[in-house]
Enzyme design. Sequence first.
Site, PDB file in Angstrom:
ATOM      1  N   ASP A 104     -28.142  39.758   1.904  1.00 18.77           N
ATOM      2  CA  ASP A 104     -28.894  40.675   2.759  1.00 18.77           C
ATOM      3  C   ASP A 104     -29.666  39.916   3.836  1.00 18.77           C
ATOM      4  O   ASP A 104     -30.160  38.815   3.596  1.00 18.77           O
ATOM      5  CB  ASP A 104     -29.867  41.497   1.892  1.00 18.77           C
ATOM      6  CG  ASP A 104     -30.221  42.809   2.564  1.00 18.77           C
ATOM      7  OD1 ASP A 104     -29.607  43.143   3.598  1.00 18.77           O
ATOM      8  OD2 ASP A 104     -31.126  43.491   2.064  1.00 18.77           O
TER       9      ASP A 104
ATOM     10  N   HIS B 280     -23.703  38.920  11.062  1.00 21.78           N
ATOM     11  CA  HIS B 280     -22.680  38.855  10.008  1.00 21.78           C
ATOM     12  C   HIS B 280     -21.832  37.596  10.169  1.00 21.78           C
ATOM     13  O   HIS B 280     -21.431  36.980   9.184  1.00 21.78           O
ATOM     14  CB  HIS B 280     -21.801  40.109  10.035  1.00 21.78           C
ATOM     15  CG  HIS B 280     -22.553  41.370   9.701  1.00 21.78           C
ATOM     16  ND1 HIS B 280     -23.386  41.443   8.596  1.00 21.78           N
ATOM     17  CD2 HIS B 280     -22.616  42.579  10.311  1.00 21.78           C
ATOM     18  CE1 HIS B 280     -23.917  42.660   8.552  1.00 21.78           C
ATOM     19  NE2 HIS B 280     -23.473  43.355   9.582  1.00 21.78           N
TER      20      HIS B 280
ATOM     21  N   LEU C 154     -12.958  27.537  -9.471  1.00 16.29           N
ATOM     22  CA  LEU C 154     -14.010  28.534  -9.202  1.00 16.29           C
ATOM     23  C   LEU C 154     -13.365  29.904  -9.080  1.00 16.29           C
ATOM     24  O   LEU C 154     -12.423  30.085  -8.312  1.00 16.29           O
ATOM     25  CB  LEU C 154     -14.742  28.203  -7.885  1.00 16.29           C
ATOM     26  CG  LEU C 154     -15.717  29.277  -7.369  1.00 16.29           C
ATOM     27  CD1 LEU C 154     -16.902  29.443  -8.318  1.00 16.29           C
ATOM     28  CD2 LEU C 154     -16.233  28.919  -5.967  1.00 16.29           C
TER      29      LEU C 154
HETATM   30  C1  FPP Z   1     -26.093  42.814   4.504  1.00 19.56           C
HETATM   31  O1  FPP Z   1     -26.991  42.448   5.549  1.00 19.56           O
HETATM   32  C2  FPP Z   1     -24.800  42.196   4.724  1.00 19.56           C
HETATM   33  C3  FPP Z   1     -23.613  42.862   4.845  1.00 19.56           C
HETATM   34  C4  FPP Z   1     -23.512  44.345   4.788  1.00 19.56           C
HETATM   35  C5  FPP Z   1     -22.358  42.150   5.120  1.00 19.56           C
HETATM   36  C6  FPP Z   1     -22.150  40.835   4.424  1.00 19.56           C
HETATM   37  C7  FPP Z   1     -20.974  40.187   5.011  1.00 19.56           C
HETATM   38  C8  FPP Z   1     -20.887  38.891   5.337  1.00 19.56           C
HETATM   39  C9  FPP Z   1     -21.926  37.876   5.053  1.00 19.56           C
HETATM   40  C10 FPP Z   1     -19.650  38.486   6.074  1.00 19.56           C
HETATM   41  C11 FPP Z   1     -18.760  37.523   5.455  1.00 19.56           C
HETATM   42  C12 FPP Z   1     -18.327  37.805   4.080  1.00 19.56           C
HETATM   43  C13 FPP Z   1     -17.108  37.455   3.609  1.00 19.56           C
HETATM   44  C14 FPP Z   1     -16.849  37.544   2.134  1.00 19.56           C
HETATM   45  C15 FPP Z   1     -16.033  36.964   4.505  1.00 19.56           C
HETATM   46  P1  FPP Z   1     -27.629  43.617   6.447  1.00 19.56           P
HETATM   47  O2  FPP Z   1     -26.690  43.882   7.583  1.00 19.56           O
HETATM   48  O3  FPP Z   1     -27.922  44.795   5.592  1.00 19.56           O
HETATM   49  O4  FPP Z   1     -28.928  42.940   6.969  1.00 19.56           O
HETATM   50  P2  FPP Z   1     -30.314  43.693   7.316  1.00 19.56           P
HETATM   51  O5  FPP Z   1     -30.851  44.197   6.008  1.00 19.56           O
HETATM   52  O6  FPP Z   1     -31.138  42.597   7.901  1.00 19.56           O
HETATM   53  O7  FPP Z   1     -29.998  44.773   8.301  1.00 19.56           O
END
Ligand code: FPP
Length: 239
Positions: A2, A19, A113
């Site tokens: 997050d 992201h 892993l």
């Molecule tokens: C939450 O942060 C994150 C996500 C919804 C996406 C997570 C995806 C990645 C890290 C991309 C790569 C992953 C792989 C497996 C290739 P948020 O957007 O909710 O952040 P915020 O709370 O600050 O808005």
Amino acid sequence: MDGNGRWAARRKRPRAIGHRAGARTVNLVIDFCLDRGIGALTLFAFSSENWGRPEDEVGALMKLFVGALDREVGELHRRGVRLRFIGERGRFSSAIRERMAAAEARTAGNTRLMLNVAASYGGRQDIAMAARALAQDVAAGRLDPADIDEAALGARVALADLPAPDLFIRTGGDLRVSNFLLWQLAYTELWFTETLWPELGVEELEQALRVYASRERRFGLTGEQIAGAHAASPTEGPP
Ligand code: FPP
């Protein structure tokens, strides 16, 4: 994982950039697990609820997944990582589904892993699907309802072939599990940090492991019972 959106907002950049930065942290965490001999890692990449985000953000995430699958699977395979996806795969495009299946097939023989990527995943949905599987087995005459117990349901949720997770890490400061692995986390140690996912580093991961090592995991027993179990069998955890 997050905090990608906030990381980008602090830099006045679009959320998709956050992201992308988050994807770099994914590589760092995988390296960390490989270095420390951690045998299983499950990443919450996209929740069932994330489909409701603005279309351009969902589109950017899908593009990022395709790019990551095309770029990273070869190197993960070379390093002995087995890749697996959990969640409602039918909601992804065929291009993504095909890449997921190909990555799983290519890395199926690896054992260093176990990397599980939760995508279009929800813990409640996971339990509901397990309940459906139980019902199907009963309807087909393969299962007696009297035999439905924790073990029977637990064998039908995601990751049933792995031990329950030891440690849960959430970045970004929110103190909740947000529908992640609800069944599997029953006795998992929880660790939270304010650090945003793109800024998570090795020192903090080490700190999380130190905190984990200092916790007494009692699994519903007393501290004395746990101490006794350790004295009797110092290499094994409690029953
Ligand atoms: C939450 O942060 C994150 C996500 C919804 C996406 C997570 C995806 C990645 C890290 C991309 C790569 C992953 C792989 C497996 C290739 P948020 O957007 O909710 O952040 P915020 O709370 O600050 O808005």
